[in-house]
Design a protein around this motif. Structure first.
Motif, PDB file in Angstrom:
ATOM      1  N   ASN A 144       0.794  -1.163   0.074  1.00 46.68           N
ATOM      2  CA  ASN A 144       0.025  -0.064  -0.021  1.00 46.68           C
ATOM      3  C   ASN A 144       0.762   1.214  -0.067  1.00 46.68           C
ATOM      4  O   ASN A 144       0.688   2.135   0.963  1.00 46.68           O
ATOM      5  CB  ASN A 144      -0.914  -0.084   1.308  1.00 46.68           C
ATOM      6  N   CYS A 190       1.978   4.824  -1.268  1.00 49.48           N
ATOM      7  CA  CYS A 190       1.445   6.019  -2.110  1.00 49.48           C
ATOM      8  C   CYS A 190       1.843   7.177  -1.211  1.00 49.48           C
ATOM      9  O   CYS A 190       2.179   6.929   0.076  1.00 49.48           O
ATOM     10  CB  CYS A 190      -0.279   5.734  -2.287  1.00 49.48           C
ATOM     11  N   ARG A 221      -7.494   1.648  -6.429  1.00 47.93           N
ATOM     12  CA  ARG A 221      -6.264   1.874  -6.050  1.00 47.93           C
ATOM     13  C   ARG A 221      -5.521   1.904  -7.307  1.00 47.93           C
ATOM     14  O   ARG A 221      -4.202   2.279  -7.028  1.00 47.93           O
ATOM     15  CB  ARG A 221      -5.522   0.911  -5.177  1.00 47.93           C
ATOM     16  N   TRP A 223      -2.028   3.134  -8.260  1.00 42.54           N
ATOM     17  CA  TRP A 223      -0.832   2.589  -7.294  1.00 42.54           C
ATOM     18  C   TRP A 223      -0.906   1.107  -7.405  1.00 42.54           C
ATOM     19  O   TRP A 223       0.436   0.514  -7.098  1.00 42.54           O
ATOM     20  CB  TRP A 223      -1.163   3.067  -5.797  1.00 42.54           C
ATOM     21  N   VAL A 224      -1.992   0.500  -7.475  1.00 40.33           N
ATOM     22  CA  VAL A 224      -1.753  -0.908  -7.307  1.00 40.33           C
ATOM     23  C   VAL A 224      -1.304  -1.539  -8.677  1.00 40.33           C
ATOM     24  O   VAL A 224      -1.393  -1.046  -9.899  1.00 40.33           O
ATOM     25  CB  VAL A 224      -3.085  -1.495  -6.958  1.00 40.33           C
ATOM     26  N   ASP A 242       5.257  -3.928  -5.305  1.00 42.42           N
ATOM     27  CA  ASP A 242       5.645  -2.567  -4.715  1.00 42.42           C
ATOM     28  C   ASP A 242       6.391  -1.677  -5.532  1.00 42.42           C
ATOM     29  O   ASP A 242       6.678  -0.415  -5.135  1.00 42.42           O
ATOM     30  CB  ASP A 242       6.724  -2.814  -3.495  1.00 42.42           C
ATOM     31  N   SER A 263       4.203   0.523  -7.328  1.00 43.06           N
ATOM     32  CA  SER A 263       3.571   1.496  -6.509  1.00 43.06           C
ATOM     33  C   SER A 263       4.502   2.527  -6.415  1.00 43.06           C
ATOM     34  O   SER A 263       4.083   3.625  -6.209  1.00 43.06           O
ATOM     35  CB  SER A 263       3.292   1.116  -5.289  1.00 43.06           C
ATOM     36  N   THR A 287       3.944   6.562  -6.972  1.00 42.71           N
ATOM     37  CA  THR A 287       4.193   7.461  -5.804  1.00 42.71           C
ATOM     38  C   THR A 287       5.134   8.512  -6.239  1.00 42.71           C
ATOM     39  O   THR A 287       4.986   9.660  -5.763  1.00 42.71           O
ATOM     40  CB  THR A 287       4.735   6.623  -4.407  1.00 42.71           C
TER      41      THR A 287
END
Ligand code: ATP
Ligand code: MG
Length: 287
Positions: free
Chosen positions: A136, A138, A178, A181-182, A198, A201, A205
């Motif tokens: 997660n 972000c 999401r 980002w996902v 990740d 993401s 970000t």
């Protein structure tokens, strides 16, 4: 695996709003240390009662964060249970979420943003070494502990927050929301996320940070968001070509093509010289 904090030792202060499935409060935790009372400012994350079935996953996030320690990872003190209430007790970070901070319009320099990206990359690299998937990442989950001051040359300091309920437990709509980002492959197979997810993401970000916290694809409905991935689309590239290149590598639809953390850090470090060029190219020369 984690510290249980007595509900009576917690004091609730103002509400800081809501997260996904949570209500967030500022608060205080009291401990007795060597016979002396100690009061610590904390952040209390209370899982919504409607999602109390996800408590295991919620506490797993707490457990994960309290087992690992890195300067750019948020400290989780423990959990507290009181009746139907499930609460995660964590470090209170002074300047709050980075996306809100940037959106408030305080002007920050390119090198300030670059510092944030490097700090996040170091946290990511630490997680990679430990073989831990976050899930997660972000700008909302980057908390600003120190503002720094670009003009005086002092750096900001960020901490990556806990991931919350795992993607495997989330409904499809939450996952679609999401986007971007996902990672795209999570949509197909939310049960088997990898470290490569990740990286995607991370790319989104960094894009977000350099766009002053403006969420990419903000306001798009879920159908359009899904189509964005189905058509293998990319976020609008940064004008700064080296940065755009890094973001597009991280946000490659082929997980295997995403760079290693070593490579990410190397690329970020090499951006310094270009940063210099950009800063000086956009600023008028003063006598
Ligand atoms: P998610 O799991 O989706 O990240 P969440 O429960 O973590 O959801 P957020 O939306 O990330 O909730 O956080 C809500 C707000 O609470 C943030 O915008 C931020 O301002 C504040 N906040 C969160 N964690 C902290 C913290 N440790 N210290 C200070 N403020 C925080
Ligand atoms: Mg959060």
């Amino acid at each position: 695996q984690f510290n249980i904090i007595k509900y009576e030792d917690l004091k609730w202060d103002i509400s800081l709003g809501q997260g996904s499935f949570t209500r967030i409060f500022k608060g205080y935790k009291t401990d007795i240390h060597k016979g002396e009372k100690q009061v610590t400012e904390v952040l209390l994350k209370e899982l919504d009662v409607a999602h109390k079935n996800s408590w295991e996953s919620f506490f797993e996030a707490a457990s994960l964060m309290s087992q690992i320690s890195h300067k750019h990872l948020l400290l989780v003190y423990g959990i507290s249970v009181h009746g139907v209430k499930n609460i995660m007790v964590q470090e209170f970070v002074k300047y709050g979420a980075l996306d809100l901070y940037l959106k408030r319009g305080r002007s920050v320099s390119v090198s300030w943003k670059l510092d944030v990206a490097k700090q996040l990359a170091s946290a990511l690299s630490f997680l990679e070494e430990k073989n831990i998937f976050h899930g997660n990442i972000c700008a909302k989950n980057l908390l600003l502990a120190r503002e720094g001051d670009p003009l005086q040359g002092s750096s900001p300091f960020i901490k990556l927050s806990d991931p919350g309920i795992s993607v495997a437990m989330l409904g499809e709509d939450v996952i679609l929301d999401r986007i971007p980002w996902v990672a795209p492959e999570v949509l197909e197979d939310p049960d088997n996320p990898t470290l490569e997810c990740d990286k995607w993401s991370f790319g989104a970000t960094v894009w977000e940070i350099f766009n002053n916290g403006n969420a990419p694809l903000r306001g798009w409905d879920l159908k359009l968001k899904r189509q964005f991935y189905e058509a293998f689309q990319q976020l609008p590239p940064s004008q700064w070509t080296e940065l755009a290149e890094l973001i597009s590598q991280c946000m490659s639809y082929q997980p295997a093509f995403r760079p290693s953390c070593r490579s990410i850090i190397r690329q970020l470090n090499s951006l310094i010289t270009s940063d210099y060029v950009i800063l000086h190219a956009t600023e008028p020369v003063t006598q």
